[in-house]
Design an enzyme around this catalytic site. Structure first.
Site, PDB file in Angstrom:
ATOM      1  N   GLU A 187      52.389  36.730  46.817  1.00 14.55           N
ATOM      2  CA  GLU A 187      52.169  37.449  45.556  1.00 14.55           C
ATOM      3  C   GLU A 187      52.339  38.945  45.788  1.00 14.55           C
ATOM      4  O   GLU A 187      51.869  39.479  46.795  1.00 14.55           O
ATOM      5  CB  GLU A 187      50.757  37.159  45.033  1.00 14.55           C
ATOM      6  CG  GLU A 187      50.483  37.868  43.712  1.00 14.55           C
ATOM      7  CD  GLU A 187      49.195  37.419  43.071  1.00 14.55           C
ATOM      8  OE1 GLU A 187      49.098  36.249  42.688  1.00 14.55           O
ATOM      9  OE2 GLU A 187      48.269  38.251  42.967  1.00 14.55           O
ATOM     10  N   ASP A 192      41.272  40.112  32.713  1.00 19.57           N
ATOM     11  CA  ASP A 192      39.841  40.452  32.796  1.00 19.57           C
ATOM     12  C   ASP A 192      39.391  41.208  31.555  1.00 19.57           C
ATOM     13  O   ASP A 192      40.143  42.007  31.001  1.00 19.57           O
ATOM     14  CB  ASP A 192      39.574  41.296  34.052  1.00 19.57           C
ATOM     15  CG  ASP A 192      39.464  40.423  35.286  1.00 19.57           C
ATOM     16  OD1 ASP A 192      38.882  39.325  35.184  1.00 19.57           O
ATOM     17  OD2 ASP A 192      39.970  40.829  36.348  1.00 19.57           O
ATOM     18  N   TYR A 218      39.363  28.324  39.798  1.00 19.67           N
ATOM     19  CA  TYR A 218      38.325  29.022  40.566  1.00 19.67           C
ATOM     20  C   TYR A 218      37.462  28.040  41.351  1.00 19.67           C
ATOM     21  O   TYR A 218      36.518  27.469  40.793  1.00 19.67           O
ATOM     22  CB  TYR A 218      37.469  29.853  39.588  1.00 19.67           C
ATOM     23  CG  TYR A 218      38.317  30.823  38.793  1.00 19.67           C
ATOM     24  CD1 TYR A 218      38.497  32.127  39.225  1.00 19.67           C
ATOM     25  CD2 TYR A 218      39.006  30.402  37.639  1.00 19.67           C
ATOM     26  CE1 TYR A 218      39.322  33.006  38.534  1.00 19.67           C
ATOM     27  CE2 TYR A 218      39.840  31.267  36.937  1.00 19.67           C
ATOM     28  CZ  TYR A 218      39.994  32.565  37.390  1.00 19.67           C
ATOM     29  OH  TYR A 218      40.833  33.430  36.711  1.00 19.67           O
ATOM     30  N   HIS A 235      34.522  30.454  37.741  1.00 20.40           N
ATOM     31  CA  HIS A 235      34.843  31.776  37.189  1.00 20.40           C
ATOM     32  C   HIS A 235      33.533  32.545  36.969  1.00 20.40           C
ATOM     33  O   HIS A 235      32.539  31.957  36.523  1.00 20.40           O
ATOM     34  CB  HIS A 235      35.610  31.612  35.862  1.00 20.40           C
ATOM     35  CG  HIS A 235      36.085  32.913  35.313  1.00 20.40           C
ATOM     36  ND1 HIS A 235      35.300  33.717  34.512  1.00 20.40           N
ATOM     37  CD2 HIS A 235      37.256  33.580  35.493  1.00 20.40           C
ATOM     38  CE1 HIS A 235      35.974  34.817  34.206  1.00 20.40           C
ATOM     39  NE2 HIS A 235      37.166  34.753  34.777  1.00 20.40           N
TER      40      HIS A 235
HETATM   41  P1  FAD Z   1      40.539  31.537  31.232  1.00 22.46           P
HETATM   42  O1  FAD Z   1      41.197  30.299  31.689  1.00 22.46           O
HETATM   43  O2  FAD Z   1      40.630  31.851  29.757  1.00 22.46           O
HETATM   44  O3  FAD Z   1      39.002  31.452  31.669  1.00 22.46           O
HETATM   45  C1  FAD Z   1      38.128  32.583  31.532  1.00 22.46           C
HETATM   46  C2  FAD Z   1      36.713  32.075  31.261  1.00 22.46           C
HETATM   47  O4  FAD Z   1      36.660  31.432  29.967  1.00 22.46           O
HETATM   48  C3  FAD Z   1      36.221  31.024  32.265  1.00 22.46           C
HETATM   49  O5  FAD Z   1      34.847  31.228  32.449  1.00 22.46           O
HETATM   50  C4  FAD Z   1      36.490  29.702  31.553  1.00 22.46           C
HETATM   51  O6  FAD Z   1      35.637  28.656  31.999  1.00 22.46           O
HETATM   52  C5  FAD Z   1      36.193  30.085  30.107  1.00 22.46           C
HETATM   53  N1  FAD Z   1      36.912  29.284  29.122  1.00 22.46           N
HETATM   54  C6  FAD Z   1      38.206  28.862  29.195  1.00 22.46           C
HETATM   55  N2  FAD Z   1      38.526  28.172  28.073  1.00 22.46           N
HETATM   56  C7  FAD Z   1      37.413  28.172  27.288  1.00 22.46           C
HETATM   57  C8  FAD Z   1      37.103  27.636  25.990  1.00 22.46           C
HETATM   58  N3  FAD Z   1      38.010  26.962  25.300  1.00 22.46           N
HETATM   59  N4  FAD Z   1      35.863  27.857  25.485  1.00 22.46           N
HETATM   60  C9  FAD Z   1      34.935  28.559  26.179  1.00 22.46           C
HETATM   61  N5  FAD Z   1      35.163  29.086  27.418  1.00 22.46           N
HETATM   62  C10 FAD Z   1      36.392  28.890  27.943  1.00 22.46           C
HETATM   63  N6  FAD Z   1      44.677  39.311  36.046  1.00 22.46           N
HETATM   64  C11 FAD Z   1      45.593  40.189  35.565  1.00 22.46           C
HETATM   65  O7  FAD Z   1      45.255  41.087  34.806  1.00 22.46           O
HETATM   66  N7  FAD Z   1      46.910  40.091  35.932  1.00 22.46           N
HETATM   67  C12 FAD Z   1      47.369  39.129  36.765  1.00 22.46           C
HETATM   68  O8  FAD Z   1      48.566  39.074  37.065  1.00 22.46           O
HETATM   69  C13 FAD Z   1      46.431  38.186  37.301  1.00 22.46           C
HETATM   70  N8  FAD Z   1      46.818  37.184  38.129  1.00 22.46           N
HETATM   71  C14 FAD Z   1      45.909  36.258  38.579  1.00 22.46           C
HETATM   72  C15 FAD Z   1      46.331  35.209  39.395  1.00 22.46           C
HETATM   73  C16 FAD Z   1      45.416  34.261  39.877  1.00 22.46           C
HETATM   74  C17 FAD Z   1      45.889  33.136  40.751  1.00 22.46           C
HETATM   75  C18 FAD Z   1      44.035  34.381  39.544  1.00 22.46           C
HETATM   76  C19 FAD Z   1      43.027  33.400  40.057  1.00 22.46           C
HETATM   77  C20 FAD Z   1      43.606  35.424  38.703  1.00 22.46           C
HETATM   78  C21 FAD Z   1      44.520  36.364  38.218  1.00 22.46           C
HETATM   79  N9  FAD Z   1      44.131  37.415  37.382  1.00 22.46           N
HETATM   80  C22 FAD Z   1      45.061  38.315  36.892  1.00 22.46           C
HETATM   81  C23 FAD Z   1      42.720  37.571  37.008  1.00 22.46           C
HETATM   82  C24 FAD Z   1      42.369  36.805  35.703  1.00 22.46           C
HETATM   83  O9  FAD Z   1      42.996  37.429  34.611  1.00 22.46           O
HETATM   84  C25 FAD Z   1      40.836  36.825  35.555  1.00 22.46           C
HETATM   85  O10 FAD Z   1      40.248  36.043  36.545  1.00 22.46           O
HETATM   86  C26 FAD Z   1      40.296  36.508  34.171  1.00 22.46           C
HETATM   87  O11 FAD Z   1      38.913  36.875  34.152  1.00 22.46           O
HETATM   88  C27 FAD Z   1      40.372  35.045  33.766  1.00 22.46           C
HETATM   89  O12 FAD Z   1      41.641  34.641  33.540  1.00 22.46           O
HETATM   90  P2  FAD Z   1      41.968  33.067  33.291  1.00 22.46           P
HETATM   91  O13 FAD Z   1      43.377  32.971  32.921  1.00 22.46           O
HETATM   92  O14 FAD Z   1      41.450  32.244  34.395  1.00 22.46           O
HETATM   93  O15 FAD Z   1      41.038  32.827  31.966  1.00 22.46           O
END
Ligand code: FAD
Length: 290
Positions: free
Chosen positions: A17, A109, A147, A151
């Site tokens: 990455e 985030d 995670y 998360h």
């Molecule tokens: P989600 O999948 O939406 O989850 C976030 C939270 O919401 C979790 O607690 C989940 O359980 C909860 N949730 C999900 N769906 C629902 C629902 N329907 N109802 C209620 N709660 C729900 N950040 C960047 O800014 N740029 C990047 O390029 C980037 N790359 C990343 C790559 C990887 C491999 C990882 C692990 C993280 C990356 N991040 C990046 C960080 C990421 O954006 C954060 O961790 C963010 O807080 C959560 O993103 P997510 O897509 O997992 O969110």
């Protein structure tokens, strides 16, 4: 090339990455660093996307360049937090035009200000909302984040896995994990998600910690558990840059070998635009990767 072609194979592979530059003036040095990493011929490279603007505008340029210059398949990250439908749909069209085939779909985030806002009417509250739109508007291979240590916003692992399953059902073909420093946490997580019916390939994400200050920042961001074995290593070598780099690379290599030995076929390394670190890890695994 769609990532599923690589991930569904039997061959062991390593991917890296990288992140785009934060400023215009940083573009050339980031481009050069990512090209050095691409020359190592990883199975693919992913390029992150800065939430809320920032570094996001160069994600596609870096991803396109790696693919065009070095033939390495790429994944472009995309976040949706606080975005409008119009912005996201325009970005999807831009990715299509750039020949991007793989998108890592993330929520991004929440800033402290966003946390105070009423998010009910947001177009994208979760990554799942973004995945649905990407699926509807193009023929992409879509990945999502997962995670092993849950998360930070989740109350419990059961709900986290329930929402993860919804994410996969919305159209995710693979999941990449948050960094972790104890492989047993990953094995335990894999057992639980497989039991919950999540069957897509899981790509463990490994962060080589190569300087003493990085560990604090990495843990603050990820909330990862730090095993005593790793703490001792930072205590002993953290103030000596060369020794810490060597020890951090050795620790990451050890984690990767253990993952391969236990049935994982692709490992993603958070190489942080450091070609020397990526090269040493690749060299450590050269006979294992074949
Ligand atoms: P989600 O999948 O939406 O989850 C976030 C939270 O919401 C979790 O607690 C989940 O359980 C909860 N949730 C999900 N769906 C629902 C629902 N329907 N109802 C209620 N709660 C729900 N950040 C960047 O800014 N740029 C990047 O390029 C980037 N790359 C990343 C790559 C990887 C491999 C990882 C692990 C993280 C990356 N991040 C990046 C960080 C990421 O954006 C954060 O961790 C963010 O807080 C959560 O993103 P997510 O897509 O997992 O969110």
């Amino acid at each position: 090339m769609k990532l599923t072609e690589i991930l569904n194979g039997e061959k062991l592979s390593l991917s890296f990455e990288v992140f785009p530059p934060k400023t215009d003036s940083g573009f050339d040095s980031v481009k050069a660093a990512t090209e050095e990493i691409a020359k190592l011929k990883p199975s693919f490279m992913s390029v992150t996307y800065g939430a809320g603007g920032g570094t996001s505008r160069y994600t596609l340029d870096i991803a396109k360049n790696i693919k065009a210059q070095h033939g390495v398949p790429t994944v472009a990250h995309l976040t949706c937090v606080s975005s409008t439908k119009e912005t996201v749909l325009a970005k999807i069209e831009e990715m299509k035009a750039a020949g991007i085939e793989n998108i890592m779909a993330l929520r991004g985030d929440l800033t402290p200000e966003m946390e105070q806002q009423d998010r009910k009417n947001w177009a994208y509250r979760h990554a799942t909302d973004l995945i649905r739109d990407i699926k509807e508007h193009g023929d992409f291979c879509i990945g999502g984040a997962c995670y092993p240590e849950i998360h930070p916003e989740s109350d419990n692992q059961k709900d986290d896995i329930k929402f993860l399953k919804a994410k996969v059902e919305a159209g995710c073909s693979f999941l990449t994990t948050q960094m972790f420093f104890d492989n047993n946490l990953l094995y335990n997580f894999l057992y639980k998600i497989r039991e919950a019916g999540i069957t897509v390939p899981i790509i463990p994400g490994i962060m080589p910690i190569t300087n003493g200050n990085q560990i604090e920042r990495a843990i603050k961001l990820s909330g990862s558990f730090v095993p005593q074995r790793f703490k001792s290593l930072v205590d002993k070598f953290g103030s000596s840059p060369d020794a810490m780099k060597q020890a951090g690379i050795a620790y990451a290599t050890d984690q990767i070998i253990d993952l391969f030995a236990n049935g994982i076929t692709n490992v993603h390394v958070y190489s942080m635009n450091k070609p020397d670190v990526a090269a040493k890890i690749s060299a450590n695994l050269s006979d294992i990767l074949g």
